[in-house]
Enzyme design. Structure first.
Site, mmCIF file in Angstrom:
data_model
loop_
_atom_site.group_PDB
_atom_site.id
_atom_site.type_symbol
_atom_site.label_atom_id
_atom_site.label_comp_id
_atom_site.label_asym_id
_atom_site.label_seq_id
_atom_site.Cartn_x
_atom_site.Cartn_y
_atom_site.Cartn_z
ATOM 1 N N GLY A 131 78.541 132.247 13.436
ATOM 2 C CA GLY A 131 79.543 132.886 14.293
ATOM 3 C C GLY A 131 80.403 133.873 13.520
ATOM 4 O O GLY A 131 80.727 134.962 14.018
ATOM 5 N N GLY A 150 73.303 130.939 10.505
ATOM 6 C CA GLY A 150 72.854 130.072 11.591
ATOM 7 C C GLY A 150 71.354 129.823 11.593
ATOM 8 O O GLY A 150 70.751 129.518 10.562
ATOM 9 N N LYS A 196 70.704 133.327 23.921
ATOM 10 C CA LYS A 196 71.420 133.952 25.047
ATOM 11 C C LYS A 196 71.894 135.370 24.764
ATOM 12 O O LYS A 196 72.489 135.627 23.721
ATOM 13 C CB LYS A 196 72.657 133.121 25.369
ATOM 14 C CG LYS A 196 72.372 131.837 26.092
ATOM 15 C CD LYS A 196 73.691 131.222 26.425
ATOM 16 C CE LYS A 196 73.581 130.064 27.372
ATOM 17 N NZ LYS A 196 74.889 129.444 27.551
ATOM 18 N N ARG A 240 75.502 124.987 1.164
ATOM 19 C CA ARG A 240 76.874 125.487 1.328
ATOM 20 C C ARG A 240 77.771 125.062 0.172
ATOM 21 O O ARG A 240 78.713 125.769 -0.168
ATOM 22 C CB ARG A 240 77.471 124.971 2.634
ATOM 23 C CG ARG A 240 76.864 125.638 3.828
ATOM 24 C CD ARG A 240 77.516 125.206 5.096
ATOM 25 N NE ARG A 240 77.138 126.097 6.173
ATOM 26 C CZ ARG A 240 77.574 125.985 7.409
ATOM 27 N NH1 ARG A 240 78.412 125.037 7.730
ATOM 28 N NH2 ARG A 240 77.184 126.834 8.326
HETATM 29 P P1 AMP Z 1 70.737 131.075 18.889
HETATM 30 O O1 AMP Z 1 71.488 129.869 18.454
HETATM 31 O O2 AMP Z 1 71.330 131.812 20.037
HETATM 32 O O3 AMP Z 1 70.393 131.996 17.730
HETATM 33 O O4 AMP Z 1 69.352 130.516 19.480
HETATM 34 C C1 AMP Z 1 68.420 129.891 18.664
HETATM 35 C C2 AMP Z 1 67.489 129.059 19.515
HETATM 36 O O5 AMP Z 1 66.829 129.902 20.445
HETATM 37 C C3 AMP Z 1 66.431 128.373 18.718
HETATM 38 O O6 AMP Z 1 66.658 126.996 18.762
HETATM 39 C C4 AMP Z 1 65.134 128.755 19.425
HETATM 40 O O7 AMP Z 1 64.310 127.631 19.638
HETATM 41 C C5 AMP Z 1 65.595 129.283 20.760
HETATM 42 N N1 AMP Z 1 64.648 130.236 21.328
HETATM 43 C C6 AMP Z 1 64.148 131.324 20.746
HETATM 44 N N2 AMP Z 1 63.250 131.921 21.559
HETATM 45 C C7 AMP Z 1 63.171 131.178 22.681
HETATM 46 C C8 AMP Z 1 62.424 131.278 23.894
HETATM 47 N N3 AMP Z 1 61.580 132.280 24.110
HETATM 48 N N4 AMP Z 1 62.620 130.331 24.837
HETATM 49 C C9 AMP Z 1 63.494 129.325 24.622
HETATM 50 N N5 AMP Z 1 64.233 129.183 23.509
HETATM 51 C C10 AMP Z 1 64.073 130.096 22.537
#
Ligand code: AMP
Length: 382
Positions: free
Chosen positions: A358, A335, A181, A44
């Site tokens: 974000g 991210g 999520k 960064r």
């Molecule tokens: P995000 O910050 O929403 O982009 O989520 C990223 C995180 O989602 C990472 O740390 C991954 O380990 C987790 N992730 C991805 N696929 C899965 C899964 N099938 N089950 C649980 N966690 C997951």
């Protein structure tokens, strides 16, 4: 996307003092009692150098300011910018760096008195902190009300690329979404469904969609309150590609902890009781790769599985490899996906890796950010 003032719009800068809001919120390592923290990754900081060096070349005195971590509105030595300052002295000698903006409660509150203190003694303001421009904090939206202002090179490039995705993407335009999520990304999914030719969904969020299709999800992460919404999205006009095979971890296993054991199996799209879907399967990874290869533009945000655990990095690695090989214009949305692109050694093969997580999603979703709107309100903006 509406234009924002550029560095050239600041006028002559020789002998002038310029305040630059940067995003030097870098990961630190090795701090703690008696130990000096070191910067674990200075990406960064390097990303802001073209702006800092350009300003210095024009004869300006540069004062940078940033937040670092989440101190609770007061000075906290654990979040001191001192290690960042040392690194900056190597990268851009003569550039000054103010102490952590979030040591003052006025930063997050956008307090006018704090803005006054911030801009005092400066003749112009530059925002190069894309990763913080979705927040209406004092250092982002305050200075353009007081000083001639402009976007730095990094911010300008983010706006050009991410704004371009909304307006004139080379088609077919495919968005590959993953991560934890659905609820976090629903706004961006809605916005993308308006512009993309197809959506590819992996990561934990695929289970809410799979459940909406009638599949069993076992112990996988699934947001039951979102199932109905996902069903509506699946019935919409834009095709949504979901995995048809999965990598699953059996009872007793812990994602991220290979030592805890647990069976690992390749399965179809139904997850049994007590099992957890932790990655897309190899068939789906290849199918997603095909979609990426045939695209004109690909936006990737979010890992396909728990890629931090080497047992479950296959899907994310396959998407990263396809992103590196495709002739499409490739954009990685900050991210975790930027971290994944680096992990799989393909970050340099991308056309654009966003420095904001974000912020990149919000810009794609809403087409504007508080920090950009503020720059357009500056006295020198046309
Ligand atoms: P995000 O910050 O929403 O982009 O989520 C990223 C995180 O989602 C990472 O740390 C991954 O380990 C987790 N992730 C991805 N696929 C899965 C899964 N099938 N089950 C649980 N966690 C997951």
């Amino acid at each position: 996307m509406l234009p924002v003032p550029q560095l050239e719009d600041l006028g002559p800068l020789d002998g002038r003092s310029v305040l630059v809001r940067v995003d030097f919120n870098v990961p630190l390592a090795g701090g703690g009692p008696g130990a000096v923290a070191e910067i674990a990754d200075d990406l960064r900081m390097r990303a802001a150098l073209p702006t800092l060096r350009w300003l210095q070349k024009q004869g300006a005195t540069v004062t940078a300011c940033t937040h670092l971590g989440r101190p609770q509105d007061s000075a906290d030595p654990r979040f001191s910018v001192e290690p960042v300052r040392r690194r900056l002295a190597e990268l851009a000698p003569d550039a000054k760096l103010l102490e952590n903006l979030r040591f003052d409660a006025g930063e997050t509150a956008d307090d006018p008195a704090f803005v006054d203190r911030l801009v005092e003694g400066h003749d112009a303001y530059v925002n190069d902190a894309f990763g913080a421009s979705h927040r209406a904090h004092a250092s982002i939206v305050g200075p353009p009300r007081r000083l001639p202002s402009a976007a730095g090179r990094l911010l300008a490039r983010e706006v050009e690329v991410l704004g371009g995705l909304r307006e004139s993407p080379r088609r077919p335009f495919v968005a590959v979404l993953g991560g934890a999520k659905v609820s976090d990304k629903l706004g961006v999914i809605d916005a993308l469904l308006e512009t993309v030719d197809s959506l590819v969904i992996g990561g934990a969020m695929c289970f809410t969609f799979l459940k909406a299709q009638g599949h069993s999800v076992g112990a996988s992460l699934c947001e039951d309150s979102m199932v109905e919404r996902c069903r509506e999205l699946l019935e919409g006009e834009t095709p949504i590609h979901l995995p048809y095979d999965l990598t699953a971890l059996g009872p007793g296993g812990v994602p991220g902890d290979p030592g805890a054991g647990g069976d690992v199996r390749q399965i179809g799209a139904n997850v049994g009781d007590g099992w957890m879907g932790v990655d897309i399967g190899p068939g789906s990874a290849a199918a997603f790769g095909d979609v990426i290869h045939e695209a004109g533009t690909v936006l990737w945000n979010g890992p396909m599985g728990v890629f931090e655990d080497p047992r479950f990095g296959g899907g994310t690695g396959a998407v990263a490899a396809a992103m590196a090989e495709t002739r499409a214009f490739t954009v990685v949305g900050g991210g975790d996906s930027a971290a994944a692109a680096r992990r799989f050694g393909v970050d340099r093969d991308m056309d654009h890796v966003s420095t904001g997580g974000g912020a990149s999603l919000e810009l794609i979703e809403k087409g504007d950010l508080p920090g950009l709107a503020a720059l357009r309100g500056a006295s020198n903006a046309t």
